[in-house]
Design a protein around this motif. Structure first.
Motif, PDB file in Angstrom:
ATOM      1  N   ILE A 172      51.241  50.483  10.462  1.00 47.80           N
ATOM      2  CA  ILE A 172      50.454  49.244  10.353  1.00 47.80           C
ATOM      3  C   ILE A 172      49.106  49.530   9.709  1.00 47.80           C
ATOM      4  O   ILE A 172      48.681  48.825   8.772  1.00 47.80           O
ATOM      5  CB  ILE A 172      50.272  48.601  11.741  1.00 47.80           C
ATOM      6  N   GLU A 173      48.420  50.568  10.171  1.00 45.84           N
ATOM      7  CA  GLU A 173      47.098  50.890   9.631  1.00 45.84           C
ATOM      8  C   GLU A 173      47.189  51.339   8.175  1.00 45.84           C
ATOM      9  O   GLU A 173      46.325  50.997   7.352  1.00 45.84           O
ATOM     10  CB  GLU A 173      46.432  51.975  10.480  1.00 45.84           C
ATOM     11  N   LEU A 174      48.228  52.089   7.832  1.00 47.77           N
ATOM     12  CA  LEU A 174      48.405  52.519   6.442  1.00 47.77           C
ATOM     13  C   LEU A 174      48.639  51.320   5.533  1.00 47.77           C
ATOM     14  O   LEU A 174      48.030  51.204   4.456  1.00 47.77           O
ATOM     15  CB  LEU A 174      49.570  53.503   6.337  1.00 47.77           C
ATOM     16  N   ASN A 175      49.506  50.412   5.953  1.00 51.17           N
ATOM     17  CA  ASN A 175      49.778  49.227   5.143  1.00 51.17           C
ATOM     18  C   ASN A 175      48.538  48.346   5.005  1.00 51.17           C
ATOM     19  O   ASN A 175      48.283  47.770   3.943  1.00 51.17           O
ATOM     20  CB  ASN A 175      50.948  48.433   5.739  1.00 51.17           C
ATOM     21  N   LYS A 176      47.762  48.245   6.074  1.00 53.03           N
ATOM     22  CA  LYS A 176      46.523  47.458   6.015  1.00 53.03           C
ATOM     23  C   LYS A 176      45.547  48.070   5.005  1.00 53.03           C
ATOM     24  O   LYS A 176      44.913  47.347   4.220  1.00 53.03           O
ATOM     25  CB  LYS A 176      45.884  47.372   7.395  1.00 53.03           C
ATOM     26  N   CYS A 177      45.419  49.385   5.013  1.00 51.91           N
ATOM     27  CA  CYS A 177      44.539  50.059   4.052  1.00 51.91           C
ATOM     28  C   CYS A 177      44.986  49.771   2.618  1.00 51.91           C
ATOM     29  O   CYS A 177      44.148  49.517   1.735  1.00 51.91           O
ATOM     30  CB  CYS A 177      44.544  51.567   4.293  1.00 51.91           C
ATOM     31  N   CYS A 178      46.288  49.788   2.404  1.00 51.10           N
ATOM     32  CA  CYS A 178      46.819  49.569   1.053  1.00 51.10           C
ATOM     33  C   CYS A 178      46.645  48.116   0.612  1.00 51.10           C
ATOM     34  O   CYS A 178      46.348  47.838  -0.558  1.00 51.10           O
ATOM     35  CB  CYS A 178      48.293  49.954   1.005  1.00 51.10           C
ATOM     36  N   LEU A 179      46.826  47.180   1.545  1.00 53.10           N
ATOM     37  CA  LEU A 179      46.653  45.762   1.212  1.00 53.10           C
ATOM     38  C   LEU A 179      45.186  45.424   0.954  1.00 53.10           C
ATOM     39  O   LEU A 179      44.867  44.642   0.058  1.00 53.10           O
ATOM     40  CB  LEU A 179      47.203  44.888   2.336  1.00 53.10           C
ATOM     41  N   ASN A 180      44.301  46.013   1.736  1.00 53.85           N
ATOM     42  CA  ASN A 180      42.879  45.715   1.603  1.00 53.85           C
ATOM     43  C   ASN A 180      42.264  46.327   0.353  1.00 53.85           C
ATOM     44  O   ASN A 180      41.257  45.830  -0.159  1.00 53.85           O
ATOM     45  CB  ASN A 180      42.113  46.209   2.834  1.00 53.85           C
ATOM     46  N   ASN A 181      42.880  47.405  -0.145  1.00 53.79           N
ATOM     47  CA  ASN A 181      42.329  48.079  -1.321  1.00 53.79           C
ATOM     48  C   ASN A 181      43.462  48.655  -2.170  1.00 53.79           C
ATOM     49  O   ASN A 181      43.846  49.815  -1.996  1.00 53.79           O
ATOM     50  CB  ASN A 181      41.370  49.192  -0.899  1.00 53.79           C
ATOM     51  N   PRO A 182      43.995  47.858  -3.113  1.00 55.69           N
ATOM     52  CA  PRO A 182      45.109  48.325  -3.955  1.00 55.69           C
ATOM     53  C   PRO A 182      44.771  49.563  -4.773  1.00 55.69           C
ATOM     54  O   PRO A 182      45.680  50.252  -5.256  1.00 55.69           O
ATOM     55  CB  PRO A 182      45.366  47.115  -4.870  1.00 55.69           C
ATOM     56  N   ASP A 183      43.479  49.874  -4.926  1.00 56.90           N
ATOM     57  CA  ASP A 183      43.089  51.038  -5.717  1.00 56.90           C
ATOM     58  C   ASP A 183      43.413  52.358  -5.027  1.00 56.90           C
ATOM     59  O   ASP A 183      43.223  53.423  -5.625  1.00 56.90           O
ATOM     60  CB  ASP A 183      41.587  50.988  -6.035  1.00 56.90           C
ATOM     61  N   VAL A 184      43.869  52.306  -3.767  1.00 58.40           N
ATOM     62  CA  VAL A 184      44.228  53.559  -3.085  1.00 58.40           C
ATOM     63  C   VAL A 184      45.455  54.200  -3.727  1.00 58.40           C
ATOM     64  O   VAL A 184      45.698  55.397  -3.556  1.00 58.40           O
ATOM     65  CB  VAL A 184      44.485  53.357  -1.574  1.00 58.40           C
ATOM     66  N   TYR A 185      46.253  53.403  -4.478  1.00 57.54           N
ATOM     67  CA  TYR A 185      47.397  53.966  -5.197  1.00 57.54           C
ATOM     68  C   TYR A 185      46.868  54.636  -6.464  1.00 57.54           C
ATOM     69  O   TYR A 185      46.419  53.963  -7.396  1.00 57.54           O
ATOM     70  CB  TYR A 185      48.399  52.872  -5.568  1.00 57.54           C
ATOM     71  N   HIS A 186      46.918  55.957  -6.484  1.00 57.50           N
ATOM     72  CA  HIS A 186      46.358  56.686  -7.621  1.00 57.50           C
ATOM     73  C   HIS A 186      47.434  56.922  -8.676  1.00 57.50           C
ATOM     74  O   HIS A 186      48.405  57.630  -8.440  1.00 57.50           O
ATOM     75  CB  HIS A 186      45.755  58.013  -7.162  1.00 57.50           C
ATOM     76  N   LYS A 187      47.224  56.316  -9.822  1.00 59.26           N
ATOM     77  CA  LYS A 187      48.186  56.441 -10.919  1.00 59.26           C
ATOM     78  C   LYS A 187      47.710  57.529 -11.876  1.00 59.26           C
ATOM     79  O   LYS A 187      47.455  57.290 -13.054  1.00 59.26           O
ATOM     80  CB  LYS A 187      48.331  55.102 -11.624  1.00 59.26           C
ATOM     81  N   THR A 188      47.567  58.723 -11.315  1.00 59.60           N
ATOM     82  CA  THR A 188      47.023  59.836 -12.086  1.00 59.60           C
ATOM     83  C   THR A 188      48.122  60.799 -12.524  1.00 59.60           C
ATOM     84  O   THR A 188      47.831  61.937 -12.908  1.00 59.60           O
ATOM     85  CB  THR A 188      45.987  60.599 -11.252  1.00 59.60           C
ATOM     86  N   ALA A 189      49.347  60.364 -12.467  1.00 60.48           N
ATOM     87  CA  ALA A 189      50.468  61.245 -12.786  1.00 60.48           C
ATOM     88  C   ALA A 189      50.499  61.579 -14.275  1.00 60.48           C
ATOM     89  O   ALA A 189      50.118  60.768 -15.119  1.00 60.48           O
ATOM     90  CB  ALA A 189      51.783  60.594 -12.374  1.00 60.48           C
ATOM     91  N   ARG A 190      50.949  62.798 -14.564  1.00 59.62           N
ATOM     92  CA  ARG A 190      51.275  63.160 -15.946  1.00 59.62           C
ATOM     93  C   ARG A 190      52.725  62.766 -16.181  1.00 59.62           C
ATOM     94  O   ARG A 190      53.580  63.015 -15.336  1.00 59.62           O
ATOM     95  CB  ARG A 190      51.122  64.671 -16.162  1.00 59.62           C
ATOM     96  N   TYR A 191      52.999  62.171 -17.325  1.00 57.87           N
ATOM     97  CA  TYR A 191      54.382  61.806 -17.610  1.00 57.87           C
ATOM     98  C   TYR A 191      54.547  61.479 -19.083  1.00 57.87           C
ATOM     99  O   TYR A 191      53.582  61.215 -19.804  1.00 57.87           O
ATOM    100  CB  TYR A 191      54.825  60.620 -16.755  1.00 57.87           C
ATOM    101  N   ASP A 192      55.794  61.524 -19.500  1.00 56.51           N
ATOM    102  CA  ASP A 192      56.164  61.096 -20.837  1.00 56.51           C
ATOM    103  C   ASP A 192      56.460  59.600 -20.759  1.00 56.51           C
ATOM    104  O   ASP A 192      57.408  59.182 -20.088  1.00 56.51           O
ATOM    105  CB  ASP A 192      57.401  61.877 -21.309  1.00 56.51           C
ATOM    106  N   LYS A 193      55.640  58.799 -21.407  1.00 53.20           N
ATOM    107  CA  LYS A 193      55.753  57.342 -21.292  1.00 53.20           C
ATOM    108  C   LYS A 193      57.142  56.839 -21.647  1.00 53.20           C
ATOM    109  O   LYS A 193      57.705  55.982 -20.965  1.00 53.20           O
ATOM    110  CB  LYS A 193      54.708  56.669 -22.181  1.00 53.20           C
ATOM    111  N   LYS A 194      57.708  57.377 -22.692  1.00 53.21           N
ATOM    112  CA  LYS A 194      59.029  56.919 -23.141  1.00 53.21           C
ATOM    113  C   LYS A 194      60.098  57.217 -22.090  1.00 53.21           C
ATOM    114  O   LYS A 194      60.967  56.376 -21.820  1.00 53.21           O
ATOM    115  CB  LYS A 194      59.388  57.602 -24.465  1.00 53.21           C
ATOM    116  N   ILE A 195      60.032  58.398 -21.485  1.00 50.77           N
ATOM    117  CA  ILE A 195      61.022  58.775 -20.470  1.00 50.77           C
ATOM    118  C   ILE A 195      60.880  57.916 -19.224  1.00 50.77           C
ATOM    119  O   ILE A 195      61.873  57.458 -18.640  1.00 50.77           O
ATOM    120  CB  ILE A 195      60.913  60.270 -20.122  1.00 50.77           C
TER     121      ILE A 195
END
Length: 280
Positions: free
Chosen positions: A160-183
């Motif tokens: 519950i607390e984890l989901n609340k943190c994620c709902l209150n601040n969507p920026d907690v999802y860090h999209k810092t992955a390295r990847y091949d965009k096409k793949i």
């Protein structure tokens, strides 16, 4: 069909959820694998890069890594330092059982999948508060009175607390992955279009990339050949449909199999059971 031997379903969950506190210091080789349940990893220490469905994440202390049921993943570990983490195996049925309208405990996993951001980085204050619950869970002794109930309450509190943190601040999802965009685009397309033509020729034409370069890059980024990846995703999707009550013949067609006998053989080879067993 021999390519199925290259992949592995890892781990078994006979309970609603299970917690492991793991410390690895001796070198070992991890395989690309998937689970029939969600996995949450609370990373403590180590030099680790986690690969999930074509994306690579460099882990930082107290990162929370969310791996959805069926997502193919593998850690790459430098064992010059200890790899320590808390790992939760979580049944989707448990999340559904305890969710309510407007309060979906699966939300953080769903968002991680949709946003293609598997890493959650909380503020120091939020992280400390949630980690206290993790430590309380670890300390529950199975033999003590009300242990199972207390563990369930603590785990629900954590979710519950984890989901609340994620709902209150969507920026907690860090999209810092390295990847091949096409793949990654290709992986997304495959998973959203399992009933369509996903042959090497069709995908090469759709994504404007040569067949041999595409196959090489896909294997390099995911650890899977394209044929193996598509086949396993189709079988897992069909298994989910059958478990939900869909006739096996219908599920096989909806997941892209043109011939039921081919589907049945591949299903048994991968999962070790015949399609009708999924009804049980």
């Amino acid at each position: 069909m021999e390519e199925l031997k290259e992949s592995v379903k890892s781990g078994y969950l006979t309970e609603k959820f299970k917690l492991f506190h793991l410390k690895d210091s001796q070198p070992r080789e991890y395989m690309y694998h998937y689970h029939d349940f969600h996995k949450l990893i609370w990373f403590i220490s180590g030099d680790v890069e986690y690969h999930i469905e074509g994306k690579s994440y460099k882990m930082e202390p107290y990162d929370i890594l969310l791996v959805n049921q069926g997502e193919i993943h593998k850690p790459f570990v430098d064992f010059s330092t200890i790899y320590e983490r808390y790992v939760f195996y979580i049944s989707r049925g448990f999340l559904e059982e305890h969710s309510e309208a407007g309060s979906d405990l699966n939300q953080c996993f769903q968002t991680a999948h949709e946003e293609q951001g598997n890493i959650i980085r909380l503020s120091a204050k939020e992280s400390r508060a949630l980690f206290e619950t993790v430590k309380l869970l670890e300390g529950v002794e199975k033999e003590q009175v009300y242990a199972e109930m207390y563990s369930r309450i603590l785990f629900l509190k954590l979710l519950i607390e984890l989901n609340k943190c994620c709902l209150n601040n969507p920026d907690v999802y860090h999209k810092t992955a390295r990847y091949d965009k096409k793949i990654v685009e290709m992986i997304h397309y495959i998973n959203e279009n399992l009933s369509k033509d996903l042959s090497i020729e069709a995908l090469s034409s759709r994504f404007f990339i040569s067949k041999y370069h595409m196959m090489r890059k896909f294997k390099e980024e995911t650890g899977y050949s394209m044929h193996q990846y598509v086949l396993e995703k189709r079988i897992l999707a069909a298994r989910n449909l059958i478990s939900a009550g869909c006739p096996a013949t219908t599920a096989s067609v909806e997941c892209g199999f043109k011939d039921y006998s081919t589907f049945s053989r591949a299903y048994k080879k991968l999962l070790g059971q015949i399609p009708s067993d999924a009804y049980l």
